[in-house]
Design a protein around this motif. Structure first.
Motif, PDB file in Angstrom:
ATOM      1  N   ILE A 282     -32.311 -11.811   9.507  1.00  0.00           N
ATOM      2  CA  ILE A 282     -32.909 -10.483   9.706  1.00  0.00           C
ATOM      3  C   ILE A 282     -34.196 -10.275   8.901  1.00  0.00           C
ATOM      4  CG2 ILE A 282     -32.509  -7.992   9.405  1.00  0.00           C
ATOM      5  CD1 ILE A 282     -29.564  -8.488   9.919  1.00  0.00           C
ATOM      6  N   LYS A 283     -34.235 -10.820   7.699  1.00  0.00           N
ATOM      7  CA  LYS A 283     -35.329 -10.502   6.774  1.00  0.00           C
ATOM      8  C   LYS A 283     -36.709 -10.731   7.384  1.00  0.00           C
ATOM      9  CE  LYS A 283     -37.127 -11.596   2.175  1.00  0.00           C
ATOM     10  NZ  LYS A 283     -36.901 -12.328   0.906  1.00  0.00           N
ATOM     11  N   TYR A 284     -36.882 -11.756   8.205  1.00  0.00           N
ATOM     12  CA  TYR A 284     -38.216 -12.131   8.679  1.00  0.00           C
ATOM     13  C   TYR A 284     -38.510 -11.637  10.100  1.00  0.00           C
ATOM     14  CZ  TYR A 284     -37.875 -14.939   4.508  1.00  0.00           C
ATOM     15  OH  TYR A 284     -37.706 -15.331   3.201  1.00  0.00           O
ATOM     16  N   LEU A 285     -37.676 -10.767  10.612  1.00  0.00           N
ATOM     17  CA  LEU A 285     -37.952 -10.155  11.910  1.00  0.00           C
ATOM     18  C   LEU A 285     -39.105  -9.157  11.783  1.00  0.00           C
ATOM     19  CD1 LEU A 285     -34.317  -9.347  13.150  1.00  0.00           C
ATOM     20  CD2 LEU A 285     -35.814 -11.194  13.962  1.00  0.00           C
ATOM     21  N   PRO A 286     -39.758  -8.817  12.902  1.00  0.00           N
ATOM     22  CA  PRO A 286     -40.760  -7.743  12.861  1.00  0.00           C
ATOM     23  C   PRO A 286     -40.133  -6.441  12.350  1.00  0.00           C
ATOM     24  CG  PRO A 286     -40.881  -8.932  14.934  1.00  0.00           C
ATOM     25  CD  PRO A 286     -39.650  -9.435  14.235  1.00  0.00           C
ATOM     26  N   ALA A 292     -34.180  -1.496  13.610  1.00  0.00           N
ATOM     27  CA  ALA A 292     -33.109  -1.370  14.600  1.00  0.00           C
ATOM     28  C   ALA A 292     -31.808  -1.972  14.064  1.00  0.00           C
ATOM     29  CB  ALA A 292     -33.520  -2.045  15.909  1.00  0.00           C
ATOM     30  N   TRP A 293     -31.905  -3.127  13.424  1.00  0.00           N
ATOM     31  CA  TRP A 293     -30.711  -3.742  12.844  1.00  0.00           C
ATOM     32  C   TRP A 293     -30.183  -2.928  11.670  1.00  0.00           C
ATOM     33  CZ3 TRP A 293     -27.535  -6.970  14.946  1.00  0.00           C
ATOM     34  CH2 TRP A 293     -27.987  -7.802  15.976  1.00  0.00           C
TER      35      TRP A 293
END
Length: 340
Positions: A282-286, A292-293
């Motif tokens: 999750i950390k490197y998502l936009p 959203a997460w």
């Protein structure tokens, strides 16, 4: 070393007198640290320690079954601090398998020498290495699945870290100073790597012997929130889950027995594993996807509205609201297959 120097700070901790050897009602379900003065003062090991360090070592070695133990050894230049090396790609100590009686006798032999190396044997499981010790030195916590360990060594300073289980730590030899920080101070503790740690838990990078507030300015706020206490043989402390704590062993020989237990079944796993997976996935998502997460985690994990499954048929609702050991195993198997 002549002594482990430390900068002591923090407000006094709440204390209870426990000469009966019984933990007062409500302590183990509390969310605040408590000092339990005299809780294990009746233990034979404490009586031996009050006689002399030699008597304490002789008492311990009566139970030792000769199995090698893992020990940390740091040079005098470490000043007792169990930590990383300068480049944080290694450590300032070496680990080796030793015999416990040899290590304890070595500590006694060098006790009066200046510039001593640091000897540290941590989290030694008592039933595995000192069978029979717990029968003579017992503490009934009324908990199931309690892990009992012993920590032995000379003067040392362990950096602030947290443990997931609740913990009662009993000082049996020498003096130890505990400095505790509430969980919400984590951002002010300047925590090191999560995946590369001296002893399994992430630690603060601040030197408790000499806090550098120019390099770690927010640590001043953590210092203001800290609480502290020095335990003598026979005293104990309750450290709730997730409280950060540093421990300074003050004497030429130190011993601590601790009891860890958790408030949830072991089959539910350790939250640190979920944190590491979240960092991975999750950390490197936009930013928009992370938000959203975050909303999903809040809904399913942190907030859990009472009516979150009311729209489902009753049997499905019941299944979603419960976590059995069988369901936990199925989830772990699913995660394991997906991680491959």
């Amino acid at each position: 070393m002549d002594s482990v120097t430390s900068t002591e700070f923090g407000a006094p901790m709440a204390e209870l007198a426990c000469s009966s050897g019984i933990v007062p009602e409500g302590v183990l379900n509390g969310a605040e640290p408590v000092v339990l003065r005299g809780l294990v003062a009746h233990w034979p090991i404490v009586h031996a320690a009050n006689e002399s360090n030699r008597a304490a070592v002789d008492y311990l070695t009566r139970f030792y079954n000769g199995k090698p133990v893992n020990a940390f050894l740091a040079t005098p230049e470490a000043n007792g601090r169990i930590f990383y090396n300068e480049t944080v790609d290694g450590f300032n100590f070496a680990q080796s398998q030793v015999y416990l009686d040899d290590a304890l006798n070595k500590i006694i032999d060098v006790a009066d020498q200046p510039n001593q190396p640091t000897y540290y044997v941590g989290s030694l499981e008592i039933p595995q290495h000192l069978p029979g010790f717990d029968a003579e030195n017992a503490l009934d916590l009324g908990q199931t699945s309690v892990r009992e360990g012993i920590w032995l060594g000379n003067q040392s300073v362990v950096a602030p870290h947290f443990d997931f289980p609740d913990n009662i730590a009993c000082c049996i030899i020498g003096e130890r100073t505990f400095t505790l920080f509430p969980p919400e101070q984590q951002a002010n503790l300047y925590v090191g790597p999560l995946d590369f740690t001296p002893a399994g838990q992430p630690i603060s990078m601040v030197d408790m012997n000499n806090p550098d507030l120019d390099r770690f300015p927010r640590f001043a706020e953590a210092m203001n929130a800290a609480i502290t206490v020095t335990l003598k043989p026979g005293d104990a402390i309750f450290v709730p889950s997730m409280w950060w704590h540093s421990v300074a062993s003050k004497s030429a020989l130190n011993g601590l027995v601790n009891y860890w237990w958790r408030s949830t079944p072991a089959y539910l796993g350790v939250p640190t594993n979920a944190l590491l997976h979240a960092i991975l996935s999750i950390k490197y998502l936009p930013k928009e996807q992370r938000e959203a997460w975050q909303a999903l985690f809040n809904h399913y994990v942190f907030e859990q509205p009472d009516d979150m499954y009311d729209h489902l048929p009753a049997p499905v609702k019941q299944k979603q609201n419960q976590m059995s050991e069988l369901t936990a195993r199925k989830l772990k198997a699913l995660l394991s297959s997906k991680l491959k």
